[in-house]
Design a protein around this motif. Structure first.
Motif, PDB file in Angstrom:
ATOM      1  N   GLY A   1       0.022  12.899 -14.288  1.00  0.00           N
ATOM      2  CA  GLY A   1      -0.665  13.973 -14.600  1.00  0.00           C
ATOM      3  C   GLY A   1       0.086  14.703 -15.219  1.00  0.00           C
ATOM      4  N   LEU A   2       1.228  14.571 -15.882  1.00  0.00           N
ATOM      5  CA  LEU A   2       1.652  15.684 -16.765  1.00  0.00           C
ATOM      6  C   LEU A   2       0.987  15.196 -17.959  1.00  0.00           C
ATOM      7  CD1 LEU A   2       6.125  15.345 -15.627  1.00  0.00           C
ATOM      8  CD2 LEU A   2       4.241  17.274 -15.614  1.00  0.00           C
ATOM      9  N   LEU A   3       1.183  14.130 -17.810  1.00  0.00           N
ATOM     10  CA  LEU A   3       0.436  13.620 -19.182  1.00  0.00           C
ATOM     11  C   LEU A   3      -1.305  14.251 -19.668  1.00  0.00           C
ATOM     12  CD1 LEU A   3       0.597  12.107 -22.257  1.00  0.00           C
ATOM     13  CD2 LEU A   3      -0.348  10.265 -20.790  1.00  0.00           C
ATOM     14  N   ALA A   4      -2.225  13.811 -18.271  1.00  0.00           N
ATOM     15  CA  ALA A   4      -3.768  14.434 -18.410  1.00  0.00           C
ATOM     16  C   ALA A   4      -3.079  16.705 -18.991  1.00  0.00           C
ATOM     17  CB  ALA A   4      -3.639  14.351 -17.401  1.00  0.00           C
ATOM     18  N   SER A   5      -2.122  16.697 -18.314  1.00  0.00           N
ATOM     19  CA  SER A   5      -2.280  18.424 -18.323  1.00  0.00           C
ATOM     20  C   SER A   5      -1.892  18.518 -19.698  1.00  0.00           C
ATOM     21  CB  SER A   5      -1.299  19.166 -16.968  1.00  0.00           C
ATOM     22  OG  SER A   5       0.770  18.548 -16.876  1.00  0.00           O
ATOM     23  N   LEU A   6      -0.787  18.285 -19.700  1.00  0.00           N
ATOM     24  CA  LEU A   6      -0.150  18.237 -21.571  1.00  0.00           C
ATOM     25  C   LEU A   6      -1.261  18.135 -22.142  1.00  0.00           C
ATOM     26  CD1 LEU A   6       2.348  19.256 -23.319  1.00  0.00           C
ATOM     27  CD2 LEU A   6       2.649  17.096 -23.702  1.00  0.00           C
ATOM     28  N   SER A   7      -2.118  17.049 -22.029  1.00  0.00           N
ATOM     29  CA  SER A   7      -3.296  17.094 -23.107  1.00  0.00           C
ATOM     30  C   SER A   7      -4.202  17.928 -22.927  1.00  0.00           C
ATOM     31  CB  SER A   7      -3.886  15.052 -22.948  1.00  0.00           C
ATOM     32  OG  SER A   7      -3.188  14.768 -23.055  1.00  0.00           O
ATOM     33  N   ILE A   8      -4.423  18.369 -22.200  1.00  0.00           N
ATOM     34  CA  ILE A   8      -5.609  19.202 -21.919  1.00  0.00           C
ATOM     35  C   ILE A   8      -5.576  20.146 -22.538  1.00  0.00           C
ATOM     36  CG2 ILE A   8      -7.077  20.696 -20.801  1.00  0.00           C
ATOM     37  CD1 ILE A   8      -7.284  18.222 -18.805  1.00  0.00           C
ATOM     38  N   THR A   9      -4.208  21.368 -22.746  1.00  0.00           N
ATOM     39  CA  THR A   9      -3.669  22.294 -22.821  1.00  0.00           C
ATOM     40  C   THR A   9      -3.337  22.277 -24.262  1.00  0.00           C
ATOM     41  OG1 THR A   9      -1.886  22.426 -21.271  1.00  0.00           O
ATOM     42  CG2 THR A   9      -1.073  23.360 -22.795  1.00  0.00           C
ATOM     43  N   PHE A  10      -3.370  20.776 -24.633  1.00  0.00           N
ATOM     44  CA  PHE A  10      -2.561  20.381 -26.601  1.00  0.00           C
ATOM     45  C   PHE A  10      -4.233  20.539 -27.017  1.00  0.00           C
ATOM     46  CE2 PHE A  10      -2.629  17.536 -30.044  1.00  0.00           C
ATOM     47  CZ  PHE A  10      -1.265  18.625 -31.177  1.00  0.00           C
ATOM     48  N   VAL A  11      -5.164  20.022 -26.286  1.00  0.00           N
ATOM     49  CA  VAL A  11      -6.720  20.271 -26.717  1.00  0.00           C
ATOM     50  C   VAL A  11      -7.110  22.007 -26.971  1.00  0.00           C
ATOM     51  CG1 VAL A  11      -8.532  18.944 -26.883  1.00  0.00           C
ATOM     52  CG2 VAL A  11      -7.416  17.265 -26.444  1.00  0.00           C
TER      53      VAL A  11
ATOM     54  N   ALA B   1       0.974  -1.257   0.000  1.00  0.00           N
ATOM     55  CA  ALA B   1      -0.112   0.347  -0.250  1.00  0.00           C
ATOM     56  C   ALA B   1       0.717   1.390   0.064  1.00  0.00           C
ATOM     57  CB  ALA B   1      -0.505   0.134   1.055  1.00  0.00           C
ATOM     58  N   ASP B   2       2.480   1.177  -0.295  1.00  0.00           N
ATOM     59  CA  ASP B   2       3.294   2.461  -0.278  1.00  0.00           C
ATOM     60  C   ASP B   2       2.858   3.110  -1.115  1.00  0.00           C
ATOM     61  OD1 ASP B   2       4.870   4.098   0.775  1.00  0.00           O
ATOM     62  OD2 ASP B   2       6.655   2.658   0.576  1.00  0.00           O
ATOM     63  N   ILE B   3       2.098   3.881  -1.922  1.00  0.00           N
ATOM     64  CA  ILE B   3       2.275   4.953  -2.715  1.00  0.00           C
ATOM     65  C   ILE B   3       3.394   5.747  -3.148  1.00  0.00           C
ATOM     66  CG2 ILE B   3       0.030   5.196  -2.659  1.00  0.00           C
ATOM     67  CD1 ILE B   3      -0.378   8.173  -1.986  1.00  0.00           C
ATOM     68  N   ASN B   4       4.998   5.595  -2.367  1.00  0.00           N
ATOM     69  CA  ASN B   4       5.767   6.431  -2.943  1.00  0.00           C
ATOM     70  C   ASN B   4       6.689   5.196  -4.012  1.00  0.00           C
ATOM     71  OD1 ASN B   4       5.618   8.600  -1.317  1.00  0.00           O
ATOM     72  ND2 ASN B   4       6.290   7.605   0.853  1.00  0.00           N
ATOM     73  N   LYS B   5       6.387   4.533  -3.890  1.00  0.00           N
ATOM     74  CA  LYS B   5       7.106   3.332  -4.866  1.00  0.00           C
ATOM     75  C   LYS B   5       6.672   4.183  -5.933  1.00  0.00           C
ATOM     76  CE  LYS B   5       7.364  -0.727  -1.829  1.00  0.00           C
ATOM     77  NZ  LYS B   5       7.313  -1.893  -1.779  1.00  0.00           N
ATOM     78  N   LYS B   6       5.167   4.583  -6.104  1.00  0.00           N
ATOM     79  CA  LYS B   6       4.305   4.749  -7.829  1.00  0.00           C
ATOM     80  C   LYS B   6       4.440   5.828  -7.554  1.00  0.00           C
ATOM     81  CE  LYS B   6       2.139   0.015  -7.625  1.00  0.00           C
ATOM     82  NZ  LYS B   6       0.634  -0.395  -7.617  1.00  0.00           N
ATOM     83  N   SER B   7       5.918   7.217  -7.554  1.00  0.00           N
ATOM     84  CA  SER B   7       5.174   8.127  -7.127  1.00  0.00           C
ATOM     85  C   SER B   7       5.491   8.792  -8.109  1.00  0.00           C
ATOM     86  CB  SER B   7       5.575   9.025  -5.883  1.00  0.00           C
ATOM     87  OG  SER B   7       7.489   8.750  -6.276  1.00  0.00           O
ATOM     88  N   THR B   8       5.993   8.476  -9.231  1.00  0.00           N
ATOM     89  CA  THR B   8       7.194   8.961 -10.578  1.00  0.00           C
ATOM     90  C   THR B   8       6.052   8.411 -11.681  1.00  0.00           C
ATOM     91  OG1 THR B   8       8.564   6.717 -10.502  1.00  0.00           O
ATOM     92  CG2 THR B   8       9.509   8.869  -9.746  1.00  0.00           C
ATOM     93  N   LEU B   9       5.046   7.035 -11.511  1.00  0.00           N
ATOM     94  CA  LEU B   9       4.005   7.104 -12.386  1.00  0.00           C
ATOM     95  C   LEU B   9       3.303   8.293 -12.391  1.00  0.00           C
ATOM     96  CD1 LEU B   9       2.751   4.872 -13.906  1.00  0.00           C
ATOM     97  CD2 LEU B   9       2.426   3.647 -12.014  1.00  0.00           C
ATOM     98  N   PHE B  10       2.842   8.502 -10.815  1.00  0.00           N
ATOM     99  CA  PHE B  10       1.690   9.371 -10.833  1.00  0.00           C
ATOM    100  C   PHE B  10       1.855  10.708 -11.638  1.00  0.00           C
ATOM    101  CE2 PHE B  10       0.763   7.015  -6.265  1.00  0.00           C
ATOM    102  CZ  PHE B  10      -0.716   5.801  -7.312  1.00  0.00           C
TER     103      PHE B  10
END
Length: 78
Positions: free
Chosen positions: A22-32, A9-18
């Motif tokens: 987040g960067l992909l979602a914000s870049l996609s919204i900006t591009f659209v 349940a440790d989310i620090n292992k997956k912090s780079t994935l999150f």
């Protein structure tokens, strides 16, 4: 950092994935947002005809600069 009861349940292992998601979602919204096209042209889009009358051009005349007389009387020139 203290140990967790459940190591899976440790989310620090997956912090780079999150971060990447987040960067992909914000870049996609900006591009659209930049590529969005609007085809509905209403009355506000029509700017009309611009009447350009350049007959009223004012002549600019040269004026005397009186900065030489004020520079000699300034307190910093002593």
């Amino acid at each position: 950092m203290e140990t967790k009861k459940v190591p899976s349940a440790d989310i620090n292992k997956k912090s780079t994935l999150f971060l990447a998601i987040g960067l992909l979602a914000s870049l996609s919204i900006t591009f659209v947002a930049f590529e969005w096209k609007q085809y509905n042209r209403g009355d506000l889009m029509d700017l009309g005809v611009i009447m350009d009358d350049f007959d009223d051009i004012i002549e600019v005349t040269a004026t005397k600069n009186s900065s030489t007389s004020t520079a000699t009387n300034s307190p910093h020139s002593r």
